[in-house]
Design a protein around this motif. Structure first.
Motif, PDB file in Angstrom:
ATOM      1  N   GLN A  13      22.081 -64.365  16.832  1.00 21.16           N
ATOM      2  CA  GLN A  13      22.806 -65.385  17.600  1.00 21.16           C
ATOM      3  C   GLN A  13      22.585 -65.200  19.100  1.00 21.16           C
ATOM      4  O   GLN A  13      23.482 -65.408  19.905  1.00 21.16           O
ATOM      5  CB  GLN A  13      24.289 -65.354  17.245  1.00 21.16           C
ATOM      6  CG  GLN A  13      24.921 -63.973  17.247  1.00 21.16           C
ATOM      7  CD  GLN A  13      26.341 -63.987  16.734  1.00 21.16           C
ATOM      8  OE1 GLN A  13      26.903 -65.010  16.350  1.00 21.16           O
ATOM      9  NE2 GLN A  13      26.976 -62.832  16.750  1.00 21.16           N
ATOM     10  N   MET A  18      27.361 -71.267  20.130  1.00 22.25           N
ATOM     11  CA  MET A  18      28.529 -70.934  19.312  1.00 22.25           C
ATOM     12  C   MET A  18      28.171 -69.828  18.326  1.00 22.25           C
ATOM     13  O   MET A  18      27.291 -69.985  17.493  1.00 22.25           O
ATOM     14  CB  MET A  18      29.023 -72.175  18.567  1.00 22.25           C
ATOM     15  CG  MET A  18      29.500 -73.277  19.509  1.00 22.25           C
ATOM     16  SD  MET A  18      30.790 -72.738  20.676  1.00 22.25           S
ATOM     17  CE  MET A  18      32.144 -72.430  19.557  1.00 22.25           C
ATOM     18  N   LYS A  19      28.884 -68.718  18.434  1.00 20.76           N
ATOM     19  CA  LYS A  19      28.584 -67.535  17.642  1.00 20.76           C
ATOM     20  C   LYS A  19      29.288 -67.593  16.284  1.00 20.76           C
ATOM     21  O   LYS A  19      30.100 -68.466  16.011  1.00 20.76           O
ATOM     22  CB  LYS A  19      29.013 -66.280  18.402  1.00 20.76           C
ATOM     23  CG  LYS A  19      28.539 -66.219  19.853  1.00 20.76           C
ATOM     24  CD  LYS A  19      27.031 -66.332  20.005  1.00 20.76           C
ATOM     25  CE  LYS A  19      26.600 -66.225  21.465  1.00 20.76           C
ATOM     26  NZ  LYS A  19      25.146 -66.433  21.636  1.00 20.76           N
ATOM     27  N   VAL A  20      28.960 -66.627  15.431  1.00 13.96           N
ATOM     28  CA  VAL A  20      29.635 -66.492  14.141  1.00 13.96           C
ATOM     29  C   VAL A  20      31.136 -66.352  14.381  1.00 13.96           C
ATOM     30  O   VAL A  20      31.578 -65.587  15.242  1.00 13.96           O
ATOM     31  CB  VAL A  20      29.102 -65.259  13.383  1.00 13.96           C
ATOM     32  CG1 VAL A  20      29.953 -64.967  12.160  1.00 13.96           C
ATOM     33  CG2 VAL A  20      27.645 -65.471  12.991  1.00 13.96           C
ATOM     34  N   SER A  21      31.911 -67.104  13.631  1.00 16.18           N
ATOM     35  CA  SER A  21      33.368 -67.103  13.818  1.00 16.18           C
ATOM     36  C   SER A  21      34.069 -67.079  12.468  1.00 16.18           C
ATOM     37  O   SER A  21      33.468 -67.386  11.425  1.00 16.18           O
ATOM     38  CB  SER A  21      33.806 -68.362  14.584  1.00 16.18           C
ATOM     39  OG  SER A  21      33.597 -69.514  13.786  1.00 16.18           O
ATOM     40  N   THR A  22      35.351 -66.735  12.509  1.00 10.69           N
ATOM     41  CA  THR A  22      36.158 -66.772  11.291  1.00 10.69           C
ATOM     42  C   THR A  22      36.205 -68.180  10.725  1.00 10.69           C
ATOM     43  O   THR A  22      36.196 -68.373   9.502  1.00 10.69           O
ATOM     44  CB  THR A  22      37.579 -66.263  11.581  1.00 10.69           C
ATOM     45  OG1 THR A  22      37.516 -64.927  12.078  1.00 10.69           O
ATOM     46  CG2 THR A  22      38.441 -66.269  10.319  1.00 10.69           C
ATOM     47  N   ASP A  23      36.244 -69.194  11.596  1.00 13.13           N
ATOM     48  CA  ASP A  23      36.244 -70.585  11.128  1.00 13.13           C
ATOM     49  C   ASP A  23      35.052 -70.852  10.216  1.00 13.13           C
ATOM     50  O   ASP A  23      35.190 -71.404   9.126  1.00 13.13           O
ATOM     51  CB  ASP A  23      36.177 -71.553  12.311  1.00 13.13           C
ATOM     52  CG  ASP A  23      37.504 -71.722  13.024  1.00 13.13           C
ATOM     53  OD1 ASP A  23      38.443 -70.954  12.726  1.00 13.13           O
ATOM     54  OD2 ASP A  23      37.601 -72.624  13.873  1.00 13.13           O
ATOM     55  N   GLY A  24      33.863 -70.474  10.697  1.00 13.85           N
ATOM     56  CA  GLY A  24      32.660 -70.727   9.923  1.00 13.85           C
ATOM     57  C   GLY A  24      32.657 -69.976   8.602  1.00 13.85           C
ATOM     58  O   GLY A  24      32.273 -70.524   7.563  1.00 13.85           O
ATOM     59  N   ASN A 109      31.210 -77.672  10.594  1.00  8.63           N
ATOM     60  CA  ASN A 109      32.211 -77.046  11.458  1.00  8.63           C
ATOM     61  C   ASN A 109      32.106 -77.799  12.783  1.00  8.63           C
ATOM     62  O   ASN A 109      31.392 -77.380  13.693  1.00  8.63           O
ATOM     63  CB  ASN A 109      31.889 -75.560  11.629  1.00  8.63           C
ATOM     64  CG  ASN A 109      32.931 -74.810  12.437  1.00  8.63           C
ATOM     65  OD1 ASN A 109      33.928 -75.385  12.867  1.00  8.63           O
ATOM     66  ND2 ASN A 109      32.694 -73.536  12.665  1.00  8.63           N
ATOM     67  N   ARG A 124      27.327 -74.699  25.367  1.00 13.55           N
ATOM     68  CA  ARG A 124      28.602 -74.396  24.726  1.00 13.55           C
ATOM     69  C   ARG A 124      29.522 -75.613  24.755  1.00 13.55           C
ATOM     70  O   ARG A 124      30.246 -75.886  23.804  1.00 13.55           O
ATOM     71  CB  ARG A 124      29.266 -73.207  25.428  1.00 13.55           C
ATOM     72  CG  ARG A 124      30.527 -72.701  24.723  1.00 13.55           C
ATOM     73  CD  ARG A 124      30.983 -71.363  25.308  1.00 13.55           C
ATOM     74  NE  ARG A 124      32.239 -70.930  24.757  1.00 13.55           N
ATOM     75  CZ  ARG A 124      32.370 -70.294  23.603  1.00 13.55           C
ATOM     76  NH1 ARG A 124      31.310 -70.055  22.865  1.00 13.55           N
ATOM     77  NH2 ARG A 124      33.556 -69.910  23.171  1.00 13.55           N
ATOM     78  N   ARG A 128      31.180 -77.422  21.487  1.00 13.13           N
ATOM     79  CA  ARG A 128      32.628 -77.361  21.301  1.00 13.13           C
ATOM     80  C   ARG A 128      33.325 -78.709  21.448  1.00 13.13           C
ATOM     81  O   ARG A 128      34.401 -78.909  20.888  1.00 13.13           O
ATOM     82  CB  ARG A 128      33.244 -76.387  22.319  1.00 13.13           C
ATOM     83  CG  ARG A 128      32.892 -74.935  22.059  1.00 13.13           C
ATOM     84  CD  ARG A 128      33.239 -74.083  23.261  1.00 13.13           C
ATOM     85  NE  ARG A 128      34.654 -74.033  23.527  1.00 13.13           N
ATOM     86  CZ  ARG A 128      35.495 -73.118  23.034  1.00 13.13           C
ATOM     87  NH1 ARG A 128      35.038 -72.201  22.211  1.00 13.13           N
ATOM     88  NH2 ARG A 128      36.760 -73.106  23.353  1.00 13.13           N
ATOM     89  N   ARG A 191      44.543 -73.539  11.637  1.00 11.73           N
ATOM     90  CA  ARG A 191      43.346 -74.208  11.151  1.00 11.73           C
ATOM     91  C   ARG A 191      43.636 -74.900   9.824  1.00 11.73           C
ATOM     92  O   ARG A 191      44.511 -74.474   9.061  1.00 11.73           O
ATOM     93  CB  ARG A 191      42.200 -73.204  10.951  1.00 11.73           C
ATOM     94  CG  ARG A 191      41.678 -72.590  12.227  1.00 11.73           C
ATOM     95  CD  ARG A 191      40.922 -73.587  13.081  1.00 11.73           C
ATOM     96  NE  ARG A 191      40.287 -72.974  14.229  1.00 11.73           N
ATOM     97  CZ  ARG A 191      40.869 -72.793  15.412  1.00 11.73           C
ATOM     98  NH1 ARG A 191      42.135 -73.161  15.577  1.00 11.73           N
ATOM     99  NH2 ARG A 191      40.207 -72.246  16.422  1.00 11.73           N
TER     100      ARG A 191
END
Length: 233
Positions: A13, A18-24, A109, A124, A128, A191
């Motif tokens: 990344q 946008m980095k790896v996230s809990t959302d993804g 996402n 970014r 976003r 979320r």
């Protein structure tokens, strides 16, 4: 920025905004893809969702769309280095994407910050904010690339989820599954995972998930959902 190592693949990344996230990770683990044979990932970023879905259902034919050139570079590298190099990444806006395939499922996402101040980092900001992809445009894209039994699965903050659902209802989509997510037991739901379809539903499946316990360890529910992906879980 170091990459993110999962059990079966790694995510570089360095270039994507946008980095790896809990959302993804939540979205990739929660989406119902067991009966699908084709999947479209809208705004793939690093390729995370496409890779997670391919790991879960290796017979899936997956296309991924991403507008940002830097993110496409990361996604193609991550897919090439994964066990599933047959995932296809298209560099274009979803508004310009065309395909003869009518996808069984679409996952995204999506950008969601409608009113917050824009980041000075233009990439970014694009990733976003809904300025580059409005909710109505995302829904229109889903309808255009789907068939009558396709599903659209997304994750959004609660306020934006309500707005998205209103748009979806107006455009003839129905909410079939919902999971309300809170990060810790003392924090409010922040979320919402949602699955839509053009098929009317008599009842909606509603669930809840808490990511971490009060001591910051992962909850059993989150572990059960995501343990096939995290290297250390």
């Amino acid at each position: 920025m170091a990459g993110f190592a999962f059990k079966q693949f790694k995510v570089q990344q360095n270039n994507t905004a946008m980095k790896v996230s809990t959302d993804g990770i939540l979205l990739g683990a929660w989406a119902n893809i067991g009966d699908a044979s084709s999947l479209l990932d809208i705004g793939t970023g690093t390729g995370l969702l496409a890779l997670m879905c391919k790991q879960r259902n290796q017979s899936l034919a997956i296309d991924a769309v991403e507008i940002d050139e830097q993110a496409v570079e990361d996604a193609r590298t991550n897919i090439k280095n994964s066990p599933w190099p047959d995932i296809t990444v298209h560099q274009c806006a979803i508004q310009d994407f065309s395909s003869e395939t009518k996808f069984d499922t679409v996952i995204s996402n999506p950008p969601y910050f409608n009113h917050s101040l824009h980041s000075p980092d233009s990439a970014r900001t694009k990733a976003r904010h809904t300025a580059g992809l409005s909710f109505s445009e995302l829904l229109s894209a889903f309808i255009r690339v789907s068939h009558s039994h396709s599903t659209l699965t997304i994750i959004l903050p609660c306020v934006e989820a309500d707005i998205f659902t209103e748009y979806a209802n107006v455009m003839g989509l129905h909410l079939h599954r919902v999971c309300n997510v809170q990060m810790t037991p003392t924090k409010p739901v922040s979320r919402r995972l949602m699955a839509f379809s053009l098929i009317p539903n008599k009842s909606m499946c509603v669930s809840a998930l808490c990511v971490r316990n009060s001591d910051n360890t992962y909850t059993p529910e989150y572990i059960n959902l995501c343990q096939d992906f995290y290297l250390k879980m």
